[in-house]
Design a protein around this motif. Structure first.
Motif, PDB file in Angstrom:
ATOM      1  N   TRP A   1     -39.970 -75.334 -34.823  1.00 41.26           N
ATOM      2  CA  TRP A   1     -40.263 -74.706 -33.525  1.00 41.26           C
ATOM      3  C   TRP A   1     -41.694 -75.077 -33.141  1.00 41.26           C
ATOM      4  O   TRP A   1     -42.616 -74.858 -33.934  1.00 41.26           O
ATOM      5  CB  TRP A   1     -40.100 -73.193 -33.681  1.00 41.26           C
ATOM      6  CG  TRP A   1     -40.746 -72.356 -32.609  1.00 41.26           C
ATOM      7  CD1 TRP A   1     -40.840 -72.610 -31.270  1.00 41.26           C
ATOM      8  CD2 TRP A   1     -41.387 -71.084 -32.812  1.00 41.26           C
ATOM      9  NE1 TRP A   1     -41.497 -71.578 -30.632  1.00 41.26           N
ATOM     10  CE2 TRP A   1     -41.835 -70.633 -31.543  1.00 41.26           C
ATOM     11  CE3 TRP A   1     -41.609 -70.280 -33.932  1.00 41.26           C
ATOM     12  CZ2 TRP A   1     -42.511 -69.425 -31.375  1.00 41.26           C
ATOM     13  CZ3 TRP A   1     -42.279 -69.078 -33.762  1.00 41.26           C
ATOM     14  CH2 TRP A   1     -42.717 -68.652 -32.493  1.00 41.26           C
TER      15      TRP A   1
ATOM     16  N   TYR B   1     -43.802 -74.414 -36.573  1.00 46.81           N
ATOM     17  CA  TYR B   1     -43.501 -73.236 -37.393  1.00 46.81           C
ATOM     18  C   TYR B   1     -41.992 -73.138 -37.614  1.00 46.81           C
ATOM     19  O   TYR B   1     -41.193 -73.690 -36.861  1.00 46.81           O
ATOM     20  CB  TYR B   1     -44.013 -71.973 -36.681  1.00 46.81           C
ATOM     21  CG  TYR B   1     -44.154 -70.778 -37.602  1.00 46.81           C
ATOM     22  CD1 TYR B   1     -45.180 -70.723 -38.536  1.00 46.81           C
ATOM     23  CD2 TYR B   1     -43.260 -69.717 -37.537  1.00 46.81           C
ATOM     24  CE1 TYR B   1     -45.316 -69.641 -39.388  1.00 46.81           C
ATOM     25  CE2 TYR B   1     -43.390 -68.618 -38.387  1.00 46.81           C
ATOM     26  CZ  TYR B   1     -44.420 -68.596 -39.310  1.00 46.81           C
ATOM     27  OH  TYR B   1     -44.558 -67.520 -40.162  1.00 46.81           O
ATOM     28  N   ALA B   2     -41.629 -72.413 -38.664  1.00 47.15           N
ATOM     29  CA  ALA B   2     -40.240 -72.007 -38.946  1.00 47.15           C
ATOM     30  C   ALA B   2     -39.238 -73.159 -38.942  1.00 47.15           C
ATOM     31  O   ALA B   2     -38.174 -73.057 -38.337  1.00 47.15           O
ATOM     32  CB  ALA B   2     -39.799 -70.936 -37.939  1.00 47.15           C
TER      33      ALA B   2
ATOM     34  N   GLN C   1     -33.239 -69.501 -31.767  1.00 45.92           N
ATOM     35  CA  GLN C   1     -33.627 -68.156 -31.336  1.00 45.92           C
ATOM     36  C   GLN C   1     -33.927 -68.217 -29.838  1.00 45.92           C
ATOM     37  O   GLN C   1     -34.779 -69.001 -29.395  1.00 45.92           O
ATOM     38  CB  GLN C   1     -34.867 -67.705 -32.118  1.00 45.92           C
ATOM     39  CG  GLN C   1     -34.627 -67.559 -33.614  1.00 45.92           C
ATOM     40  CD  GLN C   1     -34.037 -66.204 -33.953  1.00 45.92           C
ATOM     41  OE1 GLN C   1     -34.724 -65.200 -33.977  1.00 45.92           O
ATOM     42  NE2 GLN C   1     -32.734 -66.185 -34.229  1.00 45.92           N
TER      43      GLN C   1
ATOM     44  N   ARG D   1     -35.847 -61.153 -44.375  1.00 49.53           N
ATOM     45  CA  ARG D   1     -35.135 -61.889 -43.322  1.00 49.53           C
ATOM     46  C   ARG D   1     -35.055 -63.395 -43.586  1.00 49.53           C
ATOM     47  O   ARG D   1     -35.741 -63.935 -44.417  1.00 49.53           O
ATOM     48  CB  ARG D   1     -35.806 -61.651 -41.969  1.00 49.53           C
ATOM     49  CG  ARG D   1     -37.273 -62.027 -41.900  1.00 49.53           C
ATOM     50  CD  ARG D   1     -37.834 -61.691 -40.517  1.00 49.53           C
ATOM     51  NE  ARG D   1     -39.242 -61.993 -40.428  1.00 49.53           N
ATOM     52  CZ  ARG D   1     -40.221 -61.130 -40.740  1.00 49.53           C
ATOM     53  NH1 ARG D   1     -39.926 -59.916 -41.154  1.00 49.53           N
ATOM     54  NH2 ARG D   1     -41.485 -61.491 -40.641  1.00 49.53           N
ATOM     55  N   ASP D   2     -34.194 -64.016 -42.775  1.00 48.28           N
ATOM     56  CA  ASP D   2     -34.041 -65.472 -42.675  1.00 48.28           C
ATOM     57  C   ASP D   2     -33.303 -66.092 -43.865  1.00 48.28           C
ATOM     58  O   ASP D   2     -33.835 -66.948 -44.586  1.00 48.28           O
ATOM     59  CB  ASP D   2     -35.404 -66.155 -42.463  1.00 48.28           C
ATOM     60  CG  ASP D   2     -36.217 -65.496 -41.360  1.00 48.28           C
ATOM     61  OD1 ASP D   2     -35.597 -64.908 -40.463  1.00 48.28           O
ATOM     62  OD2 ASP D   2     -37.460 -65.552 -41.409  1.00 48.28           O
TER      63      ASP D   2
ATOM     64  N   TRP E   1     -31.637 -62.364 -35.462  1.00 42.62           N
ATOM     65  CA  TRP E   1     -32.775 -63.169 -35.893  1.00 42.62           C
ATOM     66  C   TRP E   1     -32.298 -64.328 -36.772  1.00 42.62           C
ATOM     67  O   TRP E   1     -31.112 -64.557 -36.944  1.00 42.62           O
ATOM     68  CB  TRP E   1     -33.814 -62.266 -36.595  1.00 42.62           C
ATOM     69  CG  TRP E   1     -34.610 -61.451 -35.601  1.00 42.62           C
ATOM     70  CD1 TRP E   1     -34.290 -61.167 -34.297  1.00 42.62           C
ATOM     71  CD2 TRP E   1     -35.867 -60.806 -35.849  1.00 42.62           C
ATOM     72  NE1 TRP E   1     -35.267 -60.401 -33.723  1.00 42.62           N
ATOM     73  CE2 TRP E   1     -36.247 -60.162 -34.647  1.00 42.62           C
ATOM     74  CE3 TRP E   1     -36.700 -60.700 -36.960  1.00 42.62           C
ATOM     75  CZ2 TRP E   1     -37.438 -59.444 -34.537  1.00 42.62           C
ATOM     76  CZ3 TRP E   1     -37.889 -59.981 -36.854  1.00 42.62           C
ATOM     77  CH2 TRP E   1     -38.247 -59.365 -35.650  1.00 42.62           C
ATOM     78  N   SER E   2     -33.255 -65.004 -37.392  1.00 38.20           N
ATOM     79  CA  SER E   2     -32.955 -66.334 -37.929  1.00 38.20           C
ATOM     80  C   SER E   2     -31.970 -66.342 -39.092  1.00 38.20           C
ATOM     81  O   SER E   2     -31.857 -65.377 -39.855  1.00 38.20           O
ATOM     82  CB  SER E   2     -34.244 -67.024 -38.342  1.00 38.20           C
ATOM     83  OG  SER E   2     -34.923 -67.407 -37.177  1.00 38.20           O
TER      84      SER E   2
ATOM     85  N   HIS F   1     -40.749 -63.350 -26.475  1.00 38.03           N
ATOM     86  CA  HIS F   1     -39.890 -62.957 -27.598  1.00 38.03           C
ATOM     87  C   HIS F   1     -39.287 -61.582 -27.338  1.00 38.03           C
ATOM     88  O   HIS F   1     -39.992 -60.630 -27.009  1.00 38.03           O
ATOM     89  CB  HIS F   1     -40.700 -62.940 -28.901  1.00 38.03           C
ATOM     90  CG  HIS F   1     -39.839 -62.813 -30.124  1.00 38.03           C
ATOM     91  ND1 HIS F   1     -39.523 -61.605 -30.690  1.00 38.03           N
ATOM     92  CD2 HIS F   1     -39.218 -63.756 -30.871  1.00 38.03           C
ATOM     93  CE1 HIS F   1     -38.746 -61.811 -31.745  1.00 38.03           C
ATOM     94  NE2 HIS F   1     -38.551 -63.111 -31.874  1.00 38.03           N
TER      95      HIS F   1
ATOM     96  N   ASN G   1     -37.433 -69.790 -30.012  1.00 34.44           N
ATOM     97  CA  ASN G   1     -38.245 -69.955 -31.218  1.00 34.44           C
ATOM     98  C   ASN G   1     -37.436 -70.666 -32.296  1.00 34.44           C
ATOM     99  O   ASN G   1     -36.917 -71.757 -32.008  1.00 34.44           O
ATOM    100  CB  ASN G   1     -39.013 -68.697 -31.634  1.00 34.44           C
ATOM    101  CG  ASN G   1     -38.220 -67.469 -31.992  1.00 34.44           C
ATOM    102  OD1 ASN G   1     -37.457 -66.971 -31.182  1.00 34.44           O
ATOM    103  ND2 ASN G   1     -38.422 -66.942 -33.174  1.00 34.44           N
ATOM    104  N   ASP G   2     -37.283 -70.135 -33.468  1.00 33.89           N
ATOM    105  CA  ASP G   2     -36.837 -70.918 -34.624  1.00 33.89           C
ATOM    106  C   ASP G   2     -35.530 -71.694 -34.406  1.00 33.89           C
ATOM    107  O   ASP G   2     -34.584 -71.158 -33.836  1.00 33.89           O
ATOM    108  CB  ASP G   2     -36.568 -69.992 -35.821  1.00 33.89           C
ATOM    109  CG  ASP G   2     -37.642 -68.963 -36.027  1.00 33.89           C
ATOM    110  OD1 ASP G   2     -38.701 -69.047 -35.386  1.00 33.89           O
ATOM    111  OD2 ASP G   2     -37.414 -68.048 -36.842  1.00 33.89           O
TER     112      ASP G   2
HETATM  113  N1  DQQ Z   1     -38.620 -65.591 -36.129  1.00 31.49           N
HETATM  114  C1  DQQ Z   1     -37.415 -64.831 -36.248  1.00 31.49           C
HETATM  115  C2  DQQ Z   1     -37.441 -64.222 -37.585  1.00 31.49           C
HETATM  116  C3  DQQ Z   1     -38.337 -65.133 -38.341  1.00 31.49           C
HETATM  117  C4  DQQ Z   1     -39.380 -65.485 -37.338  1.00 31.49           C
HETATM  118  C5  DQQ Z   1     -37.342 -63.812 -35.154  1.00 31.49           C
HETATM  119  C6  DQQ Z   1     -40.128 -66.746 -37.610  1.00 31.49           C
HETATM  120  O1  DQQ Z   1     -36.153 -64.117 -38.152  1.00 31.49           O
HETATM  121  O2  DQQ Z   1     -38.839 -64.528 -39.485  1.00 31.49           O
HETATM  122  O3  DQQ Z   1     -37.184 -64.444 -33.898  1.00 31.49           O
HETATM  123  O4  DQQ Z   1     -40.615 -67.331 -36.444  1.00 31.49           O
END
Ligand code: DQQ
Length: 484
Positions: free
Chosen positions: A288, A271-272, A52, A156-157, A96-97, A60, A35-36
């Motif tokens: 992503w 996304y992201a 990710q 987060r992130d 995570w991100s 996931h 993912n991200d």
């Molecule tokens: N994906 C991550 C998070 C984020 C989300 C988890 C966005 O940190 O908020 O895999 O796709």
């Protein structure tokens, strides 16, 4: 600390090479889940992309950080997995991100540990291959109590940059029942952080420029000199991923006053995104690209998710953020096929003498804006299966329609705004890559979607008009080669 036993082996990329839906020129993991984009950083002439990654399958879960690098923005090299969850650690349930910064010569990750969601650090003394987690993790255990009381544990992130002799961080959160938040922090040393303020708060009920949703993920604050753009990714109250979007405006002394905003990329796949500055000053961004097919189909395929093309972000004088594919991608062009001034009679469809599943198309139409017209890709010879990119003058929109698609894939038709006037030709750049379709308009907007042609011979390209005559002023198709 770094424990080599926790770092999983990367699968062999070649194993999935026969899958027609695997992209050839978009970055995808060797197998399993992506993912991200994370930790994007230009280091010693090389752009590093972390992502990710779930080594345990195409879904996931057990989130690690995968790692790849490129020297030309186009061709990629895999590296060993960079981060794995530490049992008993702040990131025991996933890394995570987050982002990467250059801390005075030390590459440093600032990322999200779960669960609960916290801010953690890791550093590399080994040219970004091997990463050691900071023993004092987490460096931020929770948002301030007044925010934590209503954040539903969403925090987060982190995205970090250096300015005015300090480190600054934006991080996503929410206020339950109200909307998304971007929080601003400051630090002298990356380990001790002071909460500055809520940089921006969304309103789920009364969004100003786009649907703002319930939670803001993956904020990025991009510096364009006089103005900045705050990119966010919007989740709704049911945890559904909506879109990446941005606000732009003046940022001054830790305060942000947006006066414009927009969806960043249309369609259900993108996304992201994360952005970083290249050595030449350009800002490059990757998003992503999610699968839109059912999870069972991705599980059967053995992989799930890939990255967008490398996109160069610029800010127009009107404050609008624009994305264009990196010009370096021209290095992938192989066979070129071109035509000029092809008139299409009313209701005509013209099949081009070209086919492929890894194509770049540059097309300009001239038409009286009355009836629909456009270009179709991934067309089977009998036309029963095709993906139609339809210019809709009356609606002022561009639509993507999946004709003859397998209903079990539940593909969504997509749409984006498009300016259509009699005076102005419509110019499109289209990238087809297995199951990825990215469309860039002359207006500077972008739509990204996923397609999963079921027939191996769905490779044709046609131009069509659903009514009045259309002139295809110019059309060039290139077959693109693999980035591996
Ligand atoms: N994906 C991550 C998070 C984020 C989300 C988890 C966005 O940190 O908020 O895999 O796709």
């Amino acid at each position: 600390m770094h424990n080599p036993n926790l770092i999983p082996e990367l699968p062999d990329r070649a194993q999935l090479a026969g899958d027609r839906h695997r992209p050839l020129f978009h970055f995808a993991p060797p197998a399993n889940w992506l993912n991200d984009p994370n930790g994007l950083i230009h280091w010693d002439g090389t752009l590093h992309l972390f992502y990710q990654y779930n080594p345990n399958g195409p879904f996931h879960g057990t989130i690690h950080w995968g790692h790849a690098s490129t020297q030309d923005l186009v061709r990629w090299r895999d590296h060993p997995v960079a981060l794995a969850p530490t049992p008993g650690g702040a990131d025991a349930e996933g890394c995570w991100s987050g982002c990467a910064v250059d801390n005075n010569g030390t590459p440093t990750f600032v990322y999200t540990g779960v669960n609960p969601q916290t801010v953690c650090l890791a550093v590399s003394a080994d040219d970004l291959e091997i990463w050691q987690k900071y023993p004092g993790n987490p460096v931020i255990a929770a948002p301030p109590p007044e925010i934590a009381a209503h954040s539903g544990h969403d925090f987060r992130d982190p995205y970090v940059w250096r300015e005015d002799g300090a480190w600054w961080m934006v991080i996503g959160a929410r206020r339950e029942g109200m909307g998304g938040l971007v929080l601003l922090y400051r630090s002298a040393n990356l380990t001790q952080w002071e909460f500055v303020r809520v940089l921006l708060a969304g309103d789920e009920q009364a969004s100003s420029f786009f649907y703002e949703g319930a939670m803001w993920e993956c904020p990025n604050l991009l510096d364009f000199g006089d103005r900045r753009a705050l990119i966010i990714s919007v989740q709704d109250a049911q945890w559904r991923l909506q879109h990446a979007a941005y606000f732009s405006g003046i940022y001054n002394n830790g305060a942000f006053a947006p006066d414009t905003g927009e969806v960043l990329v249309y369609g259900h796949a993108f996304y992201a995104p994360q952005a970083t500055r290249l050595a030449d000053g350009r800002i490059v961004l990757f998003g992503w690209l999610r699968e839109t097919r059912p999870l069972a189909a991705s599980k059967a395929a053995g992989w799930n998710g890939c990255m967008s093309l490398p996109l160069i972000a610029t800010l127009q004088a009107d404050g609008k953020l624009r994305l264009t594919p990196a010009p370096e991608l021209a290095a992938l062009r192989r066979n070129e096929w071109t035509l000029n001034d092809l008139p299409l009679a009313p209701h005509a469809t013209h099949a081009l003498d070209v086919a492929g599943t890894a194509l770049e198309i540059d097309v300009t139409f001239e038409a009286d804006p009355i009836d629909d017209y456009g270009i179709a890709v991934c067309c089977s010879p009998d036309g029963a299966e095709q993906t139609r990119i339809v210019i809709k003058p009356e609606q002022g929109e561009l639509w993507v329609e999946h004709v003859g698609a397998d209903p079990s894939l539940a593909l969504l038709d997509e749409r984006m705004p498009l300016t259509v006037t009699p005076e102005q030709p419509v110019h499109l750049r289209v990238f087809v890559d297995g199951s990825v379709l990215e469309i860039f308009t002359g207006d500077g907007l972008c739509l990204t979607t996923r397609i999963y042609p079921q027939r191996a011979d769905s490779q044709g390209v046609t131009v069509f008009t659903a009514g009045a005559p259309v002139d295809v002023k110019q059309l060039t198709v290139w077959a693109l080669s693999s980035i591996w």
